[in-house]
Design an enzyme around this catalytic site. Structure first.
Site, PDB file in Angstrom:
ATOM      1  N   GLU A 140      -0.798  -8.723   4.957  1.00  0.00           N
ATOM      2  CA  GLU A 140      -0.544  -8.873   6.394  1.00  0.00           C
ATOM      3  C   GLU A 140      -1.822  -8.901   7.212  1.00  0.00           C
ATOM      4  O   GLU A 140      -1.787  -9.266   8.402  1.00  0.00           O
ATOM      5  CB  GLU A 140       0.377  -7.744   6.890  1.00  0.00           C
ATOM      6  CG  GLU A 140      -0.270  -6.398   7.119  1.00  0.00           C
ATOM      7  CD  GLU A 140      -0.476  -5.580   5.859  1.00  0.00           C
ATOM      8  OE1 GLU A 140      -0.736  -4.366   5.983  1.00  0.00           O
ATOM      9  OE2 GLU A 140      -0.386  -6.136   4.747  1.00  0.00           O
ATOM     10  N   HIS A 164      -3.508  -5.666   1.228  1.00  0.00           N
ATOM     11  CA  HIS A 164      -2.758  -5.904   2.464  1.00  0.00           C
ATOM     12  C   HIS A 164      -2.706  -7.382   2.837  1.00  0.00           C
ATOM     13  O   HIS A 164      -3.557  -7.874   3.583  1.00  0.00           O
ATOM     14  CB  HIS A 164      -3.417  -5.131   3.610  1.00  0.00           C
ATOM     15  CG  HIS A 164      -3.220  -3.657   3.538  1.00  0.00           C
ATOM     16  ND1 HIS A 164      -2.261  -2.995   4.267  1.00  0.00           N
ATOM     17  CD2 HIS A 164      -3.853  -2.698   2.818  1.00  0.00           C
ATOM     18  CE1 HIS A 164      -2.311  -1.696   4.008  1.00  0.00           C
ATOM     19  NE2 HIS A 164      -3.273  -1.492   3.124  1.00  0.00           N
ATOM     20  N   CYS A 198       0.828  -1.200   0.000  1.00  0.00           N
ATOM     21  CA  CYS A 198       0.000   0.000   0.000  1.00  0.00           C
ATOM     22  C   CYS A 198       0.868   1.258   0.000  1.00  0.00           C
ATOM     23  O   CYS A 198       1.498   1.565  -1.003  1.00  0.00           O
ATOM     24  CB  CYS A 198      -0.982  -0.045   1.166  1.00  0.00           C
ATOM     25  SG  CYS A 198      -2.369   1.116   1.008  1.00  0.00           S
TER      26      CYS A 198
END
Length: 274
Positions: free
Chosen positions: A226, A224, A115
């Protein structure tokens, strides 16, 4: 490198749904924090769940080369570095640590930008193109399906080529743009790493969600991964609500690359599901 079990205590966010495996001794992954970074702790947790050791890096590190000398890879996480003043990532590109990261990436250090990190990589010219406002001019937060177009990079080798994964997406400057010559080069050289599937959420050219450099050690993507590494905290999946862990493969991929492992197993992700 040898494997050992991570016994370090860590407070769970709500409940402990960790599926952490063995730690790859010596695999130290730096996670950079800028003023305005939001997802550094999430990225560090993803590294630990994948089996690596997360090392905090401060943007203003005076001796960046020394800070990176003991690391095997670096993650530039999401957020709004320096408030995204001027352009997203434009000021962060000039942080003292970035000079060292740019040099190390040129020498083959695996670098992942997520991002805002992707935006910083384009501003640093480690990756081509640029990120601009979403075409609908609104902040967007949603679970997004991606197709893994290139599974030969340091950050994608634990996926099968063409595999579809679901990870959260949240951005307002997520529209990837580049001139037609650059886009043609990315396509022709197989440097589109991830592509949006089903819907293009921000108007990115050719549905591009993430790209890689020619060497395959630098990867940037807008969604994302994560936030899709722990059952109970990820996207919905066929296994149940919030059980998606497709993003974990990004972090196990770099560990496999560092260890010189056999790479991906066709049809499966590191999380064990497709």
């Amino acid at each position: 490198m040898t494997a050992q079990h991570n016994t370090a205590a860590e407070l769970p966010l709500i409940g402990d749904f960790s599926t952490a495996g063995p730690v790859l001794t010596g695999a130290r992954i730096g996670v950079v924090t800028f003023p305005g970074t939001l997802d550094d702790r999430d990225a560090a947790r993803a590294v630990r769940l994948a089996g690596g050791e997360a090392v905090a890096l401060w943007h203003a590190e005076a001796d960046g080369a020394k800070a990176l000398s003991s690391l095997d890879a670096v993650i530039i996480p999401g957020g709004f570095s320096y408030g995204d003043y001027l352009r997203a990532g434009a000021i962060a590109r000039f942080a003292p640590l970035m000079d060292a990261i740019i040099a190390a990436a040129g020498g083959g250090l695996p670098v992942l930008g997520i991002c805002n990190g992707f935006q910083i990589l384009t501003e640093s010219h480690l990756l081509p193109g640029s990120m601009i406002k979403n075409e609908h001019l609104k902040f967007l937060c949603t679970d997004q399906v991606l197709r893994v177009e290139n599974n030969t990079t340091a950050w994608t080798r634990d996926f099968a080529a063409g595999e579809e994964i679901t990870v959260p997406l949240k951005n307002q400057d997520g529209q990837y743009v580049a001139d037609e010559k650059t886009l043609d080069e990315l396509e022709g050289e197989g440097r589109v790493a991830f592509r949006y599937v089903g819907v293009n959420p921000n108007g990115s050219r050719r549905d591009i969600a993430g790209i890689t450099n020619a060497a395959g050690n630098v990867v940037g993507l807008m969604p994302h991964p994560e936030h899709a590494v722990e059952p109970g905290f990820g996207p919905d999946s066929p296994a149940g609500m919030r059980l998606g862990t497709d993003g974990l493969g990004v972090f196990t991929s770099v560990l496999a690359s560092l260890a010189g492992g056999a790479g991906h197993t066709a049809g499966t992700t590191a999380g064990g599901s497709k």
